[in-house]
Scaffold this motif. Sequence first.
Motif, PDB file in Angstrom:
ATOM      1  N   GLY A  58       0.790  -1.227   0.000  1.00  0.00           N
ATOM      2  CA  GLY A  58       0.000   0.000   0.000  1.00  0.00           C
ATOM      3  C   GLY A  58       0.821   1.276   0.000  1.00  0.00           C
ATOM      4  O   GLY A  58       0.347   2.315   0.472  1.00  0.00           O
ATOM      5  N   PHE A  59       2.042   1.231  -0.506  1.00  0.00           N
ATOM      6  CA  PHE A  59       2.865   2.442  -0.594  1.00  0.00           C
ATOM      7  C   PHE A  59       2.203   3.449  -1.536  1.00  0.00           C
ATOM      8  O   PHE A  59       1.445   3.090  -2.424  1.00  0.00           O
ATOM      9  N   GLY A  60       2.539   4.727  -1.338  1.00  0.00           N
ATOM     10  CA  GLY A  60       1.980   5.772  -2.191  1.00  0.00           C
ATOM     11  C   GLY A  60       2.874   6.191  -3.336  1.00  0.00           C
ATOM     12  O   GLY A  60       2.532   7.099  -4.092  1.00  0.00           O
ATOM     13  N   GLY A  61       4.023   5.539  -3.506  1.00  0.00           N
ATOM     14  CA  GLY A  61       4.946   5.965  -4.546  1.00  0.00           C
ATOM     15  C   GLY A  61       5.805   7.133  -4.077  1.00  0.00           C
ATOM     16  O   GLY A  61       5.732   7.565  -2.926  1.00  0.00           O
ATOM     17  N   VAL A  62       6.613   7.664  -4.972  1.00  0.00           N
ATOM     18  CA  VAL A  62       7.558   8.717  -4.591  1.00  0.00           C
ATOM     19  C   VAL A  62       7.066  10.118  -4.940  1.00  0.00           C
ATOM     20  O   VAL A  62       7.806  11.079  -4.769  1.00  0.00           O
ATOM     21  N   GLY A  63       5.855  10.258  -5.418  1.00  0.00           N
ATOM     22  CA  GLY A  63       5.339  11.606  -5.671  1.00  0.00           C
ATOM     23  C   GLY A  63       5.104  11.865  -7.149  1.00  0.00           C
ATOM     24  O   GLY A  63       4.876  10.945  -7.928  1.00  0.00           O
ATOM     25  N   GLY A  64       5.170  13.138  -7.512  1.00  0.00           N
ATOM     26  CA  GLY A  64       4.872  13.542  -8.885  1.00  0.00           C
ATOM     27  C   GLY A  64       5.979  13.196  -9.853  1.00  0.00           C
ATOM     28  O   GLY A  64       6.962  12.535  -9.501  1.00  0.00           O
ATOM     29  N   GLN A  65       5.818  13.692 -11.080  1.00  0.00           N
ATOM     30  CA  GLN A  65       6.782  13.381 -12.125  1.00  0.00           C
ATOM     31  C   GLN A  65       7.552  14.615 -12.573  1.00  0.00           C
ATOM     32  O   GLN A  65       8.098  14.650 -13.671  1.00  0.00           O
ATOM     33  N   THR A  66       7.603  15.623 -11.728  1.00  0.00           N
ATOM     34  CA  THR A  66       8.398  16.816 -12.038  1.00  0.00           C
ATOM     35  C   THR A  66       9.715  16.776 -11.270  1.00  0.00           C
ATOM     36  O   THR A  66       9.981  15.850 -10.511  1.00  0.00           O
TER      37      THR A  66
END
Length: 206
Positions: A126-134
Amino acid sequence: MSGLIGKKIGMTSLYNADGQALACTVIQAGPCVVTQVRTEEKDGYEALQLAFGEKKEKNTTKPMLGHFKAANTTPKQKLVEFKFFTEQHELGKTLTIQDIFQEGEFVDVVGKVKGRGFQGVVKRHGFGGVGGQTHGQHNRARHPGSIGACSFPSRVFKGIRMAGRMGGNRVTIQNLRVLKIIPEQNLLVISGSVPGSKNSFVIIEK
């Protein structure tokens, strides 16, 4: 602890007195044959070994053929021992749903969860990932991110949540109500869901 071996048929729904739909699972429970009786004097503990599901004789080893012959039954697919059985039963006796369960009581169901293969941290933990792609992020949306320190402790701690194989483990679901018993077809209708895929073996205990 009494129980039977069964096979998960699938899921359906029943309606209660208030008209609410209840999700439930249909299990073909039994008939099971007593293939061995464990005793305190001979084995050091008391238990009943039950067998379920027909198996071809050509696919059964000779030692197991002798084991089933001693119980005066045909080769079976699944063997399970039940400790602390409420009643004593003789070798070769056939147990059915009506001998063990009653409508309205609560049971525990043991099964093997569906295997989901190698999964990443987002699906597995259930991790949220590392954020946006900028800001230089490239193909990192579902990655775990940092997993440890640098010079100290200079290693990854055991048990850290990472990608890996998911599912395929043994799970027990407790306190499921027996909604309906259909003895003519050896069917047990239980509230809620139980682990495993269709036609997989489950153990029903009470």
